[in-house]
Structures are given as structure tokens and as C-alpha cells.
Design an enzyme around this catalytic site. Sequence first.
Site, PDB file in Angstrom:
ATOM      1  N   ASN A 101     -11.516 -14.592  -0.189  1.00 49.94           N
ATOM      2  CA  ASN A 101     -11.921 -13.597   0.814  1.00 49.94           C
ATOM      3  C   ASN A 101     -13.387 -13.257   0.564  1.00 49.94           C
ATOM      4  O   ASN A 101     -13.699 -12.515  -0.361  1.00 49.94           O
ATOM      5  CB  ASN A 101     -11.020 -12.356   0.671  1.00 49.94           C
ATOM      6  CG  ASN A 101     -11.404 -11.252   1.631  1.00 49.94           C
ATOM      7  OD1 ASN A 101     -12.258 -11.441   2.509  1.00 49.94           O
ATOM      8  ND2 ASN A 101     -10.787 -10.088   1.472  1.00 49.94           N
ATOM      9  N   TRP A 102     -14.252 -13.825   1.404  1.00 51.45           N
ATOM     10  CA  TRP A 102     -15.690 -13.633   1.186  1.00 51.45           C
ATOM     11  C   TRP A 102     -16.220 -12.323   1.765  1.00 51.45           C
ATOM     12  O   TRP A 102     -17.408 -12.030   1.657  1.00 51.45           O
ATOM     13  CB  TRP A 102     -16.468 -14.833   1.754  1.00 51.45           C
ATOM     14  CG  TRP A 102     -16.213 -16.101   0.994  1.00 51.45           C
ATOM     15  CD1 TRP A 102     -15.697 -16.190  -0.269  1.00 51.45           C
ATOM     16  CD2 TRP A 102     -16.446 -17.451   1.420  1.00 51.45           C
ATOM     17  NE1 TRP A 102     -15.606 -17.519  -0.649  1.00 51.45           N
ATOM     18  CE2 TRP A 102     -16.054 -18.313   0.360  1.00 51.45           C
ATOM     19  CE3 TRP A 102     -16.952 -18.015   2.593  1.00 51.45           C
ATOM     20  CZ2 TRP A 102     -16.158 -19.696   0.456  1.00 51.45           C
ATOM     21  CZ3 TRP A 102     -17.049 -19.394   2.682  1.00 51.45           C
ATOM     22  CH2 TRP A 102     -16.650 -20.225   1.626  1.00 51.45           C
ATOM     23  N   LYS A 103     -15.362 -11.573   2.445  1.00 47.80           N
ATOM     24  CA  LYS A 103     -15.740 -10.259   2.992  1.00 47.80           C
ATOM     25  C   LYS A 103     -17.059 -10.367   3.764  1.00 47.80           C
ATOM     26  O   LYS A 103     -17.291 -11.377   4.428  1.00 47.80           O
ATOM     27  CB  LYS A 103     -15.782  -9.216   1.864  1.00 47.80           C
ATOM     28  CG  LYS A 103     -14.477  -9.194   1.066  1.00 47.80           C
ATOM     29  CD  LYS A 103     -14.317  -8.025   0.145  1.00 47.80           C
ATOM     30  CE  LYS A 103     -12.977  -8.135  -0.579  1.00 47.80           C
ATOM     31  NZ  LYS A 103     -12.703  -7.021  -1.464  1.00 47.80           N
ATOM     32  N   HIS A 132      -5.631  -5.729   5.291  1.00 47.44           N
ATOM     33  CA  HIS A 132      -6.391  -5.550   4.043  1.00 47.44           C
ATOM     34  C   HIS A 132      -6.704  -4.063   3.878  1.00 47.44           C
ATOM     35  O   HIS A 132      -6.976  -3.365   4.857  1.00 47.44           O
ATOM     36  CB  HIS A 132      -7.684  -6.373   4.098  1.00 47.44           C
ATOM     37  CG  HIS A 132      -8.364  -6.437   2.769  1.00 47.44           C
ATOM     38  ND1 HIS A 132      -9.122  -5.403   2.290  1.00 47.44           N
ATOM     39  CD2 HIS A 132      -8.356  -7.392   1.799  1.00 47.44           C
ATOM     40  CE1 HIS A 132      -9.561  -5.723   1.062  1.00 47.44           C
ATOM     41  NE2 HIS A 132      -9.112  -6.921   0.757  1.00 47.44           N
ATOM     42  N   GLU A 181      -9.240  -2.549   2.959  1.00 48.61           N
ATOM     43  CA  GLU A 181     -10.545  -2.114   3.495  1.00 48.61           C
ATOM     44  C   GLU A 181     -10.460  -1.884   5.000  1.00 48.61           C
ATOM     45  O   GLU A 181     -11.167  -1.039   5.547  1.00 48.61           O
ATOM     46  CB  GLU A 181     -11.628  -3.147   3.126  1.00 48.61           C
ATOM     47  CG  GLU A 181     -11.968  -3.067   1.639  1.00 48.61           C
ATOM     48  CD  GLU A 181     -12.469  -4.355   1.017  1.00 48.61           C
ATOM     49  OE1 GLU A 181     -12.886  -5.276   1.746  1.00 48.61           O
ATOM     50  OE2 GLU A 181     -12.426  -4.456  -0.237  1.00 48.61           O
ATOM     51  N   GLU A 224      -1.819  -6.173  -2.973  1.00 46.39           N
ATOM     52  CA  GLU A 224      -3.135  -5.819  -3.498  1.00 46.39           C
ATOM     53  C   GLU A 224      -3.187  -4.316  -3.756  1.00 46.39           C
ATOM     54  O   GLU A 224      -3.462  -3.536  -2.823  1.00 46.39           O
ATOM     55  CB  GLU A 224      -4.231  -6.186  -2.492  1.00 46.39           C
ATOM     56  CG  GLU A 224      -4.315  -7.647  -2.160  1.00 46.39           C
ATOM     57  CD  GLU A 224      -5.713  -8.037  -1.693  1.00 46.39           C
ATOM     58  OE1 GLU A 224      -6.312  -8.917  -2.309  1.00 46.39           O
ATOM     59  OE2 GLU A 224      -6.216  -7.421  -0.731  1.00 46.39           O
ATOM     60  N   GLY A 253     -11.852  -4.854  -6.234  1.00 45.29           N
ATOM     61  CA  GLY A 253     -13.283  -4.685  -6.454  1.00 45.29           C
ATOM     62  C   GLY A 253     -13.625  -3.719  -7.574  1.00 45.29           C
ATOM     63  O   GLY A 253     -14.767  -3.276  -7.702  1.00 45.29           O
ATOM     64  N   SER A 304      -9.211  -7.923  -8.308  1.00 45.60           N
ATOM     65  CA  SER A 304      -9.965  -8.272  -9.515  1.00 45.60           C
ATOM     66  C   SER A 304      -9.390  -9.477 -10.275  1.00 45.60           C
ATOM     67  O   SER A 304      -9.385  -9.490 -11.501  1.00 45.60           O
ATOM     68  CB  SER A 304     -10.091  -7.052 -10.439  1.00 45.60           C
ATOM     69  OG  SER A 304     -10.768  -5.995  -9.769  1.00 45.60           O
ATOM     70  N   GLY A 307     -11.397 -11.880  -4.172  1.00 48.28           N
ATOM     71  CA  GLY A 307     -12.620 -11.387  -3.538  1.00 48.28           C
ATOM     72  C   GLY A 307     -13.845 -11.851  -4.313  1.00 48.28           C
ATOM     73  O   GLY A 307     -14.268 -13.010  -4.208  1.00 48.28           O
TER      74      GLY A 307
HETATM   75  P1  PGA Z   1     -11.521  -8.481  -5.539  1.00 41.75           P
HETATM   76  O1  PGA Z   1     -11.039  -8.406  -3.989  1.00 41.75           O
HETATM   77  O2  PGA Z   1     -11.010  -9.794  -6.065  1.00 41.75           O
HETATM   78  O3  PGA Z   1     -13.008  -8.433  -5.480  1.00 41.75           O
HETATM   79  O4  PGA Z   1     -10.915  -7.327  -6.226  1.00 41.75           O
HETATM   80  C1  PGA Z   1      -9.753  -8.808  -3.624  1.00 41.75           C
HETATM   81  C2  PGA Z   1      -9.552  -8.579  -2.152  1.00 41.75           C
HETATM   82  O5  PGA Z   1     -10.089  -7.602  -1.618  1.00 41.75           O
HETATM   83  O6  PGA Z   1      -8.855  -9.345  -1.455  1.00 41.75           O
END
Ligand code: PGA
Length: 252
Positions: A9-11, A96, A98, A168, A174, A214, A235
Site C-alpha cells: 500500500n503505497w498510500k 482502510h 485512514e 489492521e 505507521g 508496521s 505500508g
Molecule cells: P504501515 O501501514 O505498514 O506503514 O504500518 C500499513 C497500512 O496502512 O496498510
Amino acid sequence: MRKKYIAANWKMHTTLGEANVLASNIIKKSKPNTNQHIIFFPPFPYIQSIADLVSGNESYSVGAQDCASEPKGAFTGEVAAFMIRSVGGKWVIIGHSERRSHFNESNETLKKKVELTLDENLSVMFCCGETIEQREKSIQNQIVETQLEASIFHLNPAAFKNIVIAYEPVWAIGTGKTASPEQAQEMHHYIRQLIAIKYNDRLADEISILYGGSVTSTNASSLFSQPDIDGALVGSASLMTDEFISIIHVGL
Ligand code: PGA
């Protein structure tokens, strides 16, 4: 044997050029085993380009990080599921944390997105997970159950087969704090039990459940050794070629 997934997931990161280099290097240098599938989730404008890179290679596919909750029409700025399909996307991440927190996406909105995505014959990576406050109150199981119940448990079994679930915990995304393998396993097992009750044992056994939050090459192997963890939604570490390749090579 359940399919194993490692998803990137490159956001809201990378230029088109950077995304192409990242994907090309990962494809060139990684050797997924036959039961592993790698999915790139780049920003919308790069989906077509990454789809061209993975084309003809069965170990890889590409998807979108979100889609609109309406099928089409006057919704300036939105991207519909059929558009994702038309540029070669095969997957959509829905729910997600976010999107839930920054964009106030409700379980009801997510349900609409799930349906529109499946109607386009795309697969859904459905995210669920509790906040730190909810875990401190020990209500994480209830929270996850409600998220699943409200957005995906209405699907018929044939449609449900096109879902991969990503657990998640919000407090692990993150933050550098990973759920312990035991905490993750406990929730994955709980989710599988819920699917068994709602549908049946066979379907519960077939659905892949990924962990996200993470994940790095250091903690991947202890997570992947848990019986109900079928891969990871990654991520930050997915933006680093060697780190992401190492996660793939930890093996599942
Ligand atoms: P992260 O993100 O690996 O940076 O914690 C995971 C995600 O949001 O899918």
C-alpha cells in the site's frame, strides 16, 4: 491450501517514475513461491502503468486504494470501480482506517463500496481493526465483528469468496508498534470463527486473512508462522525495494 498475499500500500507516495522503478525492481528481484501473490496498490494515476508492468505475470496484480461509493455520475474528483477495472486494476482496498478516520467513511458507505467493487468483478481487500482506546477497553473483538457485520457479512457465499480480509489494528499502522504474533493470531482466529458461524467451516478455511500494521522484514516471519495469518498488507516497508522483497522471501 489458502492463498498467501503480500500487498504493497503505497498510500500518497511516489511519482509515476518512482512507482515504475519500485514495481519493476520488485518484480525483477523477488521470487514469490507458487502459492504467494503480490499486489501493488499505487496511487490512482499510476494504476494503468503498473498494470502494464505486471501484465502476463500471474504472481502479481495491481489495485486501487479506494473507490467511490456511487457507481458513476456527477461526483467531481471521485474514481469509480468500473474505472479501476478499465485501467487494469483487479483489487480495491476498502475500509482502510485512514479512510475511516480522515474521510469519515462509515460502515454503511463501505458496504456500498464493497458491492460496487464486486459488481465490477474486482476483488476486495477489506480492512478492519480497533483503535488503541478500544483495545485498552478490551472491546476489540466487538469492534471488528461490527465492522464485518455491517459491511461484508450480508454478501452471499459466492460473492464473499472474492474478499480478502486485512486485520489492521489502528494503533499499529505507521507507528512502528506491531501487534504481537499472539495478539494478531488471536484476532485472525476470531475472524475465521465469525466467518464459520455466518457462512460455513469450508468458507472460513478458504478466506485469506492478512495482518497489517508496521510489518517489516524483521517481524514478518514470526507473524507469518501463525496458523491464521495468510500474509500482510504493508505500508512504509513496501516503499523500500529490498525491505519489501525480504518480506516476500520470508515465505509463507
Ligand atoms: P504501515 O501501514 O505498514 O506503514 O504500518 C500499513 C497500512 O496502512 O496498510
